[in-house]
Design a protein around this motif. Sequence first.
Motif, mmCIF file in Angstrom:
data_model
loop_
_atom_site.group_PDB
_atom_site.id
_atom_site.type_symbol
_atom_site.label_atom_id
_atom_site.label_comp_id
_atom_site.label_asym_id
_atom_site.label_seq_id
_atom_site.Cartn_x
_atom_site.Cartn_y
_atom_site.Cartn_z
ATOM 1 N N ASN A 142 -0.168 9.315 -7.914
ATOM 2 C CA ASN A 142 0.145 7.945 -7.505
ATOM 3 C C ASN A 142 1.473 7.456 -8.080
ATOM 4 O O ASN A 142 1.645 6.265 -8.353
ATOM 5 N N GLN A 143 2.420 8.342 -8.235
ATOM 6 C CA GLN A 143 3.672 7.959 -8.878
ATOM 7 C C GLN A 143 4.482 6.944 -8.092
ATOM 8 O O GLN A 143 5.150 6.099 -8.682
ATOM 9 N N VAL A 144 4.458 6.988 -6.768
ATOM 10 C CA VAL A 144 5.209 6.001 -5.988
ATOM 11 C C VAL A 144 4.698 4.598 -6.306
ATOM 12 O O VAL A 144 5.484 3.682 -6.559
ATOM 13 N N ALA A 145 3.386 4.432 -6.340
ATOM 14 C CA ALA A 145 2.800 3.124 -6.650
ATOM 15 C C ALA A 145 3.118 2.691 -8.078
ATOM 16 O O ALA A 145 3.419 1.518 -8.325
ATOM 17 N N SER A 161 7.157 11.642 -3.830
ATOM 18 C CA SER A 161 7.870 10.969 -2.747
ATOM 19 C C SER A 161 6.944 10.094 -1.917
ATOM 20 O O SER A 161 5.769 10.411 -1.748
ATOM 21 N N PRO A 162 7.501 9.014 -1.333
ATOM 22 C CA PRO A 162 6.731 8.228 -0.370
ATOM 23 C C PRO A 162 6.800 8.910 0.992
ATOM 24 O O PRO A 162 7.688 9.735 1.228
ATOM 25 N N PRO A 163 5.914 8.558 1.911
ATOM 26 C CA PRO A 163 6.043 9.066 3.272
ATOM 27 C C PRO A 163 7.357 8.555 3.879
ATOM 28 O O PRO A 163 7.911 7.547 3.421
ATOM 29 N N GLU A 164 7.822 9.214 4.893
ATOM 30 C CA GLU A 164 9.080 8.823 5.524
ATOM 31 C C GLU A 164 9.087 7.349 5.920
ATOM 32 O O GLU A 164 10.078 6.651 5.720
ATOM 33 N N ASP A 165 7.981 6.851 6.461
ATOM 34 C CA ASP A 165 7.902 5.457 6.905
ATOM 35 C C ASP A 165 8.057 4.445 5.764
ATOM 36 O O ASP A 165 8.432 3.309 5.998
ATOM 37 N N ALA A 166 7.733 4.855 4.560
ATOM 38 C CA ALA A 166 7.811 3.935 3.424
ATOM 39 C C ALA A 166 9.110 4.072 2.639
ATOM 40 O O ALA A 166 9.421 3.242 1.794
ATOM 41 N N ILE A 170 0.880 -1.153 0.000
ATOM 42 C CA ILE A 170 0.000 0.000 0.000
ATOM 43 C C ILE A 170 0.925 1.212 0.000
ATOM 44 O O ILE A 170 1.541 1.542 1.016
ATOM 45 N N ALA A 171 1.078 1.798 -1.172
ATOM 46 C CA ALA A 171 2.107 2.806 -1.413
ATOM 47 C C ALA A 171 1.484 4.189 -1.557
ATOM 48 O O ALA A 171 0.747 4.445 -2.507
ATOM 49 N N GLN A 172 1.799 5.046 -0.632
ATOM 50 C CA GLN A 172 1.273 6.403 -0.637
ATOM 51 C C GLN A 172 2.267 7.354 -1.294
ATOM 52 O O GLN A 172 3.473 7.213 -1.120
ATOM 53 N N THR A 173 1.762 8.279 -2.067
ATOM 54 C CA THR A 173 2.590 9.340 -2.649
ATOM 55 C C THR A 173 2.244 10.633 -1.945
ATOM 56 O O THR A 173 1.067 10.985 -1.822
ATOM 57 N N ALA A 195 5.980 -1.188 -11.407
ATOM 58 C CA ALA A 195 6.830 -1.500 -12.564
ATOM 59 C C ALA A 195 8.145 -2.126 -12.121
ATOM 60 O O ALA A 195 8.648 -3.058 -12.761
ATOM 61 N N ARG A 196 8.693 -1.638 -11.026
ATOM 62 C CA ARG A 196 9.981 -2.153 -10.553
ATOM 63 C C ARG A 196 9.844 -3.584 -10.028
ATOM 64 O O ARG A 196 10.721 -4.415 -10.277
ATOM 65 N N LEU A 197 8.787 -3.884 -9.309
ATOM 66 C CA LEU A 197 8.579 -5.255 -8.814
ATOM 67 C C LEU A 197 8.486 -6.238 -9.979
ATOM 68 O O LEU A 197 9.044 -7.332 -9.928
ATOM 69 N N GLU A 198 7.812 -5.835 -11.038
ATOM 70 C CA GLU A 198 7.727 -6.676 -12.232
ATOM 71 C C GLU A 198 9.100 -6.812 -12.893
ATOM 72 O O GLU A 198 9.493 -7.902 -13.309
#
Length: 173
Positions: free
Chosen positions: A127-130, A76-81, A68-71, A135-138
């Motif tokens: 939603n760029q982080v997601a 940018s992702p949140p600091e925690d991610a 669950i990826a937040q932008t 794409a990277r996971l693939e």
Amino acid sequence: MSSPIKDVIVLHGGELSSDVAKQLISKLKPVLGAEYIHRISMAKSKAFKAALLEDENIAIPTTLAVFIAQTIENESPPEDAGACIRFFKRKTHPDTLLADGPQFAVLGLGDSNLLLDRQHTAAKDCNQVAQVLDARLEALGGTRFCDRGEADERSELTEVEPWIDALVAKLKG
């Protein structure tokens, strides 16, 4: 063809994604049982690396890793991610890193109001982080379990529930 799912790891980073993770887990429990659902903060880099890459009982094709990826601002992702996102973006990983590992699904959370309010953002989408993570996971050899979901706070995240319902329906077979 993907393997049937026996375990689910829900990875989240940031307050909003944590809330959505709880929502997802509440719908997964009746399908899989609580003992087969693992919730990991993306901030805990040792925990997610061990679960996704090292644990012989979890890092297998019958596990589903849901990111669950937040932008937030400026793509940018949140600091925690951040640690998790940076880990998968490393260019030193072989393109087979996830080939025999868990299947994956990505749900993006963003706020298009940030795009409208800011004059200095380079972001084209909320939603760029997601999108980049998916794409990277693939590219790392991962097997996509279902299409990436994208939700927008501007529309009150109305896209979240249908995406979760589709994921749960696919798990049920």
